[in-house]
Scaffold this motif. Structure first.
Motif, mmCIF file in Angstrom:
data_model
loop_
_atom_site.group_PDB
_atom_site.id
_atom_site.type_symbol
_atom_site.label_atom_id
_atom_site.label_comp_id
_atom_site.label_asym_id
_atom_site.label_seq_id
_atom_site.Cartn_x
_atom_site.Cartn_y
_atom_site.Cartn_z
ATOM 1 N N GLY A 20 8.026 -36.335 -16.618
ATOM 2 C CA GLY A 20 8.884 -35.664 -17.597
ATOM 3 C C GLY A 20 9.007 -36.408 -18.916
ATOM 4 N N GLY A 21 8.751 -37.700 -18.938
ATOM 5 C CA GLY A 21 8.857 -38.467 -20.177
ATOM 6 C C GLY A 21 7.563 -38.555 -20.961
ATOM 7 N N LEU A 22 6.497 -37.960 -20.457
ATOM 8 C CA LEU A 22 5.237 -38.016 -21.186
ATOM 9 C C LEU A 22 5.303 -37.137 -22.429
ATOM 10 C CD1 LEU A 22 2.648 -37.886 -18.245
ATOM 11 C CD2 LEU A 22 3.312 -39.875 -19.615
ATOM 12 N N ALA A 23 4.818 -37.660 -23.535
ATOM 13 C CA ALA A 23 4.808 -36.917 -24.801
ATOM 14 C C ALA A 23 3.540 -37.281 -25.553
ATOM 15 C CB ALA A 23 6.035 -37.247 -25.636
ATOM 16 N N ARG A 24 3.125 -36.356 -26.410
ATOM 17 C CA ARG A 24 1.907 -36.571 -27.207
ATOM 18 C C ARG A 24 2.274 -36.610 -28.679
ATOM 19 N NH1 ARG A 24 -2.738 -32.088 -27.207
ATOM 20 N NH2 ARG A 24 -1.000 -30.977 -28.171
ATOM 21 N N GLY A 25 2.032 -37.721 -29.305
ATOM 22 C CA GLY A 25 2.294 -37.865 -30.735
ATOM 23 C C GLY A 25 1.101 -37.412 -31.552
ATOM 24 N N ARG A 26 1.368 -36.639 -32.604
ATOM 25 C CA ARG A 26 0.308 -36.105 -33.457
ATOM 26 C C ARG A 26 0.381 -36.732 -34.836
ATOM 27 N NH1 ARG A 26 0.678 -29.573 -32.191
ATOM 28 N NH2 ARG A 26 0.299 -29.717 -29.933
ATOM 29 N N THR A 27 -0.764 -36.798 -35.479
ATOM 30 C CA THR A 27 -0.814 -37.325 -36.846
ATOM 31 C C THR A 27 -0.071 -36.381 -37.795
ATOM 32 O OG1 THR A 27 -2.957 -38.340 -36.391
ATOM 33 C CG2 THR A 27 -2.328 -38.083 -38.700
ATOM 34 N N GLY A 28 0.795 -36.945 -38.615
ATOM 35 C CA GLY A 28 1.578 -36.137 -39.542
ATOM 36 C C GLY A 28 2.878 -35.622 -38.955
ATOM 37 N N GLY A 29 3.200 -36.005 -37.739
ATOM 38 C CA GLY A 29 4.436 -35.569 -37.107
ATOM 39 C C GLY A 29 5.215 -36.754 -36.578
ATOM 40 N N ALA A 30 6.497 -36.554 -36.357
ATOM 41 C CA ALA A 30 7.363 -37.609 -35.834
ATOM 42 C C ALA A 30 8.398 -36.969 -34.924
ATOM 43 C CB ALA A 30 8.038 -38.382 -36.960
ATOM 44 N N TRP A 31 8.940 -37.797 -34.009
ATOM 45 C CA TRP A 31 9.999 -37.359 -33.107
ATOM 46 C C TRP A 31 11.283 -38.092 -33.481
ATOM 47 C CZ3 TRP A 31 9.180 -33.408 -29.832
ATOM 48 C CH2 TRP A 31 7.878 -33.124 -29.443
ATOM 49 N N VAL A 32 12.354 -37.354 -33.678
ATOM 50 C CA VAL A 32 13.683 -37.940 -33.893
ATOM 51 C C VAL A 32 14.429 -37.842 -32.573
ATOM 52 C CG1 VAL A 32 15.851 -37.783 -35.161
ATOM 53 C CG2 VAL A 32 13.694 -37.324 -36.321
ATOM 54 N N LEU A 33 14.824 -38.989 -32.018
ATOM 55 C CA LEU A 33 15.422 -39.054 -30.694
ATOM 56 C C LEU A 33 16.932 -39.236 -30.797
ATOM 57 C CD1 LEU A 33 12.842 -41.431 -28.960
ATOM 58 C CD2 LEU A 33 12.744 -38.946 -29.242
ATOM 59 N N GLY A 34 17.660 -38.556 -29.929
ATOM 60 C CA GLY A 34 19.102 -38.681 -29.887
ATOM 61 C C GLY A 34 19.601 -38.602 -28.460
ATOM 62 N N LEU A 35 20.712 -39.279 -28.210
ATOM 63 C CA LEU A 35 21.304 -39.297 -26.882
ATOM 64 C C LEU A 35 22.790 -39.029 -27.010
ATOM 65 C CD1 LEU A 35 20.987 -39.782 -23.831
ATOM 66 C CD2 LEU A 35 21.426 -42.217 -24.263
ATOM 67 N N PHE A 36 23.222 -37.877 -26.493
ATOM 68 C CA PHE A 36 24.630 -37.480 -26.540
ATOM 69 C C PHE A 36 25.179 -37.497 -27.973
ATOM 70 C CE2 PHE A 36 24.149 -39.657 -22.336
ATOM 71 C CZ PHE A 36 24.097 -38.493 -21.572
ATOM 72 N N GLY A 37 24.373 -36.982 -28.916
ATOM 73 C CA GLY A 37 24.799 -36.896 -30.303
ATOM 74 C C GLY A 37 24.605 -38.150 -31.119
ATOM 75 N N ARG A 38 24.053 -39.202 -30.555
ATOM 76 C CA ARG A 38 23.848 -40.460 -31.272
ATOM 77 C C ARG A 38 22.369 -40.660 -31.557
ATOM 78 N NH1 ARG A 38 25.568 -46.544 -29.165
ATOM 79 N NH2 ARG A 38 24.951 -47.664 -31.074
ATOM 80 N N TYR A 39 22.074 -41.096 -32.766
ATOM 81 C CA TYR A 39 20.691 -41.318 -33.177
ATOM 82 C C TYR A 39 20.154 -42.568 -32.491
ATOM 83 C CZ TYR A 39 16.764 -42.576 -36.231
ATOM 84 O OH TYR A 39 15.541 -42.932 -36.726
ATOM 85 N N ARG A 40 18.996 -42.411 -31.842
ATOM 86 C CA ARG A 40 18.411 -43.524 -31.097
ATOM 87 C C ARG A 40 17.112 -44.039 -31.680
ATOM 88 N NH1 ARG A 40 21.881 -45.998 -28.351
ATOM 89 N NH2 ARG A 40 20.219 -46.827 -27.041
ATOM 90 N N GLY A 41 16.582 -43.396 -32.731
ATOM 91 C CA GLY A 41 15.368 -43.896 -33.357
ATOM 92 C C GLY A 41 14.353 -42.791 -33.595
ATOM 93 N N THR A 42 13.276 -43.163 -34.280
ATOM 94 C CA THR A 42 12.211 -42.225 -34.642
ATOM 95 C C THR A 42 10.875 -42.747 -34.110
ATOM 96 O OG1 THR A 42 13.375 -41.535 -36.637
ATOM 97 C CG2 THR A 42 11.031 -41.095 -36.558
ATOM 98 N N VAL A 43 10.086 -41.844 -33.593
ATOM 99 C CA VAL A 43 8.762 -42.186 -33.068
ATOM 100 C C VAL A 43 7.718 -41.606 -34.008
ATOM 101 C CG1 VAL A 43 7.188 -42.004 -31.125
ATOM 102 C CG2 VAL A 43 9.648 -42.156 -30.727
ATOM 103 N N ARG A 44 6.903 -42.470 -34.601
ATOM 104 C CA ARG A 44 5.808 -42.053 -35.467
ATOM 105 C C ARG A 44 4.442 -42.371 -34.856
ATOM 106 N NH1 ARG A 44 6.693 -41.027 -41.130
ATOM 107 N NH2 ARG A 44 8.888 -41.095 -41.692
ATOM 108 N N ARG A 45 4.426 -42.809 -33.613
ATOM 109 C CA ARG A 45 3.175 -43.161 -32.958
ATOM 110 C C ARG A 45 2.379 -41.911 -32.622
ATOM 111 N NH1 ARG A 45 4.397 -47.336 -28.161
ATOM 112 N NH2 ARG A 45 2.165 -46.886 -27.882
#
Length: 373
Positions: free
Chosen positions: A157-182
């Motif tokens: 369930g935690g597997l994800a695919r990062g694409r060039t030119g895209g990013a993931w903004v992660l949050g947990l219970f309304g709190r910002y946890r970081g950005t994934v640009r990989r």
């Protein structure tokens, strides 16, 4: 015999016993000026019992009224955003970790089924496991199933695919946890909420927006905006929709900057584009957007003023054409009369010259009207 000459005390001389100090200047242009006014540096001097003097004109020696400098205009406030809301990298693991964890969960489920005797004999033989009677499904087996299932769900369930030119903004219970640009396969905590953000260079062509030129005439302008998301955290969390916010910033800038019609001086058009880019960039920077250019690509008059402007342009062109035709006719008449006179073909007095000029003007104008310009 001694003669005593008495004279009246001069008004300029101090009188003994008079508490007032001597006056310095007195003429037809000025009145009394106390000494403390000549060397005053403090804007609020200490009050004295003397009556203040008033300078009637700018002539003479006296203190002139001090002019107060106007207060500088206050700059337009820039929107403030929570300084803690800034993009930072999130903690993720390589995708192979998730694959191994998911595989371990599946293997644990198979082994638990074999332990409980719920695995069919053909499958047991295919996996090379010994055939046993099995311990049955008890609390321990169910706990093993739960652990293996949770491990498999977290792994896959935690597997994800990062694409060039895209990013993931992660949050947990309304709190910002970081950005994934990989890019590539990675493992992200499945409990985190993911928001995908496009960080590529983008362009947006607006619909016709209201604007005005330097004279206040209503226009409709289509602009091309080149921009990108620079801070994913602010672009996602500081505003509800950063694209809608950018459109509103462009519309607000067009309401403050005059835009010239095509055909105007090029520096004016370039200056308007530069000002639009600067204003929109200032408004969009606090929400993590970077604006490179705001260029008007189509400018036209608003529907309510377009017919009137069209008639005015036609009238101006017609007046210009008439002026050019009249200038040409006058030059032709002058050249004709001058040649006739200088060559001695005719001898005209003032009245005859006027009549000839009138006839030639009418003839030339009629000929221009029939033959066209």
């Amino acid at each position: 015999m001694t003669t005593t000459t008495s004279h009246a005390p001069d008004s300029e001389d101090p009188v003994e016993g008079d508490p007032r100090p001597a006056r310095l200047i007195r003429n037809e242009a000025t009145t009394e000026i106390p000494v403390h006014l000549l060397f005053r540096d403090d804007p609020d001097p200490v009050s004295v019992p003397l009556r203040p003097a008033v300078v009637g004109r700018r002539q003479g020696t006296g203190e002139q009224p001090r002019l107060r400098r106007p207060a500088p205009a206050k700059a337009r406030p820039v929107p403030e955003v929570d300084p803690a809301l800034a993009e930072r990298p999130a903690r993720v693991l390589p995708g192979v970790v998730g694959v191994l964890a998911g595989g371990a969960g599946v293997a644990g489920s198979v082994l638990t089924s074999w332990w409980a005797g719920a695995l069919p004999p053909p499958v047991t033989a295919a996996l090379g496991l010994p055939v046993t009677a099995g311990a049955g499904l008890g609390p321990v087996q169910w706990a093993a199933y739960a652990g293996a299932g949770a491990l498999g769900l977290f792994g896959f369930g935690g597997l994800a695919r990062g694409r060039t030119g895209g990013a993931w903004v992660l949050g947990l219970f309304g709190r910002y946890r970081g950005t994934v640009r990989r890019t590539g396969l990675m493992w992200v905590n499945p409990l985190l909420l993911r928001r995908r953000v496009d960080v590529r260079l983008r362009h947006w062509r607006s619909e016709p927006m209201p604007a005005a030129d330097g004279s206040g005439i209503a226009l409709r302008v289509v602009v091309l905006v080149v921009w990108r998301v620079r801070d994913t955290a602010r672009a996602t969390l500081a505003v509800e929709d950063h694209e809608t916010y950018l459109r509103e910033c462009v519309e607000a800038a067009l309401a403050r900057v005059p835009v010239e019609m095509p055909g105007a001086a090029k520096p004016s058009v370039d200056a308007a584009a530069d000002v639009l880019t600067r204003l929109v960039g200032v408004d969009a920077t606090p929400v993590g957007l970077e604006v490179f250019s705001v260029q008007p690509v189509r400018v036209e008059y608003a529907p309510e003023v377009a017919p009137a402007i069209h008639r005015r342009r036609i009238a101006a062109l017609d007046a210009q054409h008439r002026a050019s035709v009249l200038t040409s006719v006058v030059d032709s008449v002058e050249d004709t009369v001058t040649r006739l006179t200088m060559r001695g073909l005719v001898d005209l007095d003032d009245y005859e010259r006027k009549v000839l000029v009138k006839d030639l003007t009418v003839a030339f104008c009629s000929g221009r009207g029939e033959n066209g310009p």
